[in-house]
Design an enzyme around this catalytic site. Structure first.
Site, PDB file in Angstrom:
ATOM      1  N   CYS A 187     -36.542 -40.111 -65.009  1.00 18.91           N
ATOM      2  CA  CYS A 187     -36.862 -40.755 -66.291  1.00 18.91           C
ATOM      3  C   CYS A 187     -35.755 -41.691 -66.750  1.00 18.91           C
ATOM      4  O   CYS A 187     -36.012 -42.843 -67.114  1.00 18.91           O
ATOM      5  CB  CYS A 187     -37.094 -39.692 -67.363  1.00 18.91           C
ATOM      6  SG  CYS A 187     -38.462 -38.572 -67.025  1.00 18.91           S
ATOM      7  N   HIS A 226     -34.327 -42.445 -72.756  1.00 14.12           N
ATOM      8  CA  HIS A 226     -34.283 -41.053 -72.338  1.00 14.12           C
ATOM      9  C   HIS A 226     -33.790 -40.172 -73.486  1.00 14.12           C
ATOM     10  O   HIS A 226     -32.591 -40.089 -73.756  1.00 14.12           O
ATOM     11  CB  HIS A 226     -33.363 -40.920 -71.121  1.00 14.12           C
ATOM     12  CG  HIS A 226     -33.448 -39.595 -70.424  1.00 14.12           C
ATOM     13  ND1 HIS A 226     -34.630 -39.071 -69.962  1.00 14.12           N
ATOM     14  CD2 HIS A 226     -32.485 -38.675 -70.115  1.00 14.12           C
ATOM     15  CE1 HIS A 226     -34.399 -37.914 -69.370  1.00 14.12           C
ATOM     16  NE2 HIS A 226     -33.113 -37.648 -69.460  1.00 14.12           N
TER      17      HIS A 226
END
Length: 531
Positions: A103, A157
């Protein structure tokens, strides 16, 4: 008793030699000054702010979504009517790849325009703001050129926020994640925990209506932004968190996929037999997820949870599309839908992301451009499906061109405007995906080449083997093909710097910084890295 919990993080330019190789392979490139970057052979576009009304952008990210959607056909039971709807209005990039199967590195690459091999931002366990302190993010670039920029949910994130990127944010610029309901805070409902397991590796229906879920709150906030009048063009980003783990979504989405009807992913006995040591290590990383899922009798339940979470995410997308259609901005808003990477659910006995196989590296991307957009007056090819190889790295330069912003010569990637006009146009750009440091995937329309940090290799022919069951890397007749693709592996990637690493949680595995470190740690055979 269930409860709402706050999600958190526990859970030089691209290599010149890479482009010289593209030239030798008859692939287009251009060099501007000291910056070298891939070019889509796009006509330069510049227009004064006063001459036209700049298009708005609705930028939608869906977390951890692989090709299990109807427009990509990755699972026969997927139910995604709203993705079908968008695919019918947009160009669906069916061979799109992430810069990294994690991610944080993938999202930071999309939002800065810098590939991990350029920036050194390789791992979930780095802080991208330390790695790239001077990067101008996508939202910041829009703000610099007269746009209102706002977002909701997971775009960067978790708490690695970028205040300069936004004018406003939900829940807030400093706390970007809404609360998500957990039926069993601090534990799991269905998946028995095992050493090294990610604590959110679980699935269960929850007793909430859609309106009370975290993603719905993000979607509703963005929908209100769409409904109101704006005195500037806008860049609105909405992060839909599911199907990121845990797969906790309302019961009605589980009911769409009765457990006794669930079809498991196609797998082949002995699929790991032709793989090298590092690939085997990746397949079993984190304590061996596949073995534990099978032993717990939870494989079908997990597939059900993932499909249910995708159906829920699709419903959230539908809310956004409805809000746009009802808004005063429907005819002047570009829509971008993307997922940060794919996911595996038992293929190659591997679970989660953090790998370089195709169904992890490949991800969703659709782009809809309305008619009248100055860079593409006729709009994007509605219902177009492009099988040309593209990358999430292409989003930033594409939006810069479509919105008439000053061109940036420092970005990695290509403007996709030619493919938005003609999805079948000739396109010779491979996709580079990196897993942590020193591990590379090169994807072309036919071939997929992987090189690991221990120098072991894989080669797959997607024309004959779309499931990647037969590694051809050690077969003599493919030596020339492998060598041609291997030339595209960067020789001098940016290093992974120790000072950029964040504190690791118990389920985290520290990324390798060199082949020598990998070999030392394998000899030591750390319990968290045992096959």
């Amino acid at each position: 008793m269930g409860a709402f919990v706050r999600s958190n993080a526990l859970g030089g330019r691209w290599i010149p030699q890479f482009f010289r190789c593209l030239e030798t392979m008859n692939l287009n490139f251009i060099s501007l000054g000291s910056a070298v970057f891939l070019s889509a052979t796009v006509q330069a576009f510049a227009v004064s702010d006063a001459a036209v009304t700049k298009p708005n952008v609705l930028f939608i990210s869906i977390d951890d979504l692989n090709d299990w959607i109807e427009p990509l056909g990755g699972h026969p039971q997927a139910k995604t009517p709203n993705m079908n709807r968008l695919a019918g209005e947009a160009v669906n990039f069916a061979r799109n790849y992430c810069p990294s199967p994690g991610c944080n590195p993938s999202r930071s690459a999309v939002m800065t325009g810098y590939h991990p091999v350029t920036s050194g931002m390789y791992s979930n366990y780095q802080d991208w703001r330390v790695v790239m302190p001077d990067a101008v993010t996508l939202g910041e670039y829009f703000r610099k050129h007269g746009y209102f920029s706002a977002g909701a949910g997971k775009i960067f994130h978790y708490t690695q926020v970028a205040p300069k990127c936004w004018d406003d944010y939900y829940p807030s610029i400093e706390e970007p994640m809404p609360d998500y309901y957990s039926p069993k805070p601090g534990g799991t409902v269905n998946m028995p925990q095992f050493p090294g397991m990610y604590g959110a590796f679980d699935w269960a229906p929850i007793p909430l209506p859609d309106d009370e879920t975290g993603d719905a709150k993000s979607v509703d906030w963005i929908s209100k932004q769409l409904a109101r009048k704006h005195d500037k063009p806008f860049f609105l980003a909405c992060g839909i968190y599911r199907p990121h783990l845990p797969w906790y979504v309302p019961q009605k989405y589980f009911d769409q996929f009765p457990l006794d009807s669930i079809e498991l992913p196609e797998v082949m006995d002995g699929d790991l037999d032709d793989l090298g040591g590092r690939a085997l290590n990746i397949a079993s990383r984190g304590g061996g997820y596949h073995r534990h899922v099978v032993e717990a009798g939870q494989w079908k339940q997990a597939v059900q949870g993932y499909l249910a979470s995708i159906a829920y995410a699709d419903a959230m997308l539908g809310r956004l599309l409805d809000a746009l259609d009802k808004s005063p901005h429907a005819d002047n808003t570009i829509v971008v839908l993307w997922s940060d990477h794919g996911w595996q659910l038992g293929e190659k006995q591997h679970w989660r992301k953090f790998a370089l196989w195709d169904n992890v590296a490949r991800c969703v991307m659709m782009i809809k451009v309305p008619k009248g957009t100055p860079a593409l007056p006729e709009g994007s090819a509605a219902g177009g499906k492009s099988t040309r190889v593209t990358s999430l790295m292409d989003i930033y330069p594409t939006l810069v061109e479509l919105c008439g912003l000053p061109p940036r010569t420092d970005l990695d990637g290509n403007s996709l405007v030619p493919l938005l006009k003609d999805p079948a146009i000739e396109w010779k750009y491979p996709a580079l995906t990196t897993y942590d440091f020193g591990e590379y995937s090169i994807s072309t329309e036919r071939w997929h080449y992987i090189r690991y940090i221990d120098d072991t290799e894989e080669l797959y022919d997607h024309a004959a083997d779309p499931n990647e069951w037969h590694n051809l890397a050690n077969q003599e007749q493919f030596t020339a093909t492998k060598a041609r693709l291997a030339k595209l592996v960067p020789e001098h990637p940016a290093p992974l710097r120790s000072e950029t690493l964040t504190e690791l949680a118990p389920h985290h595995i520290r990324p390798y910084q060199s082949k020598e470190e990998y070999l030392r740690r394998q000899q030591k055979n750390s319990p968290s890295e045992k096959p």
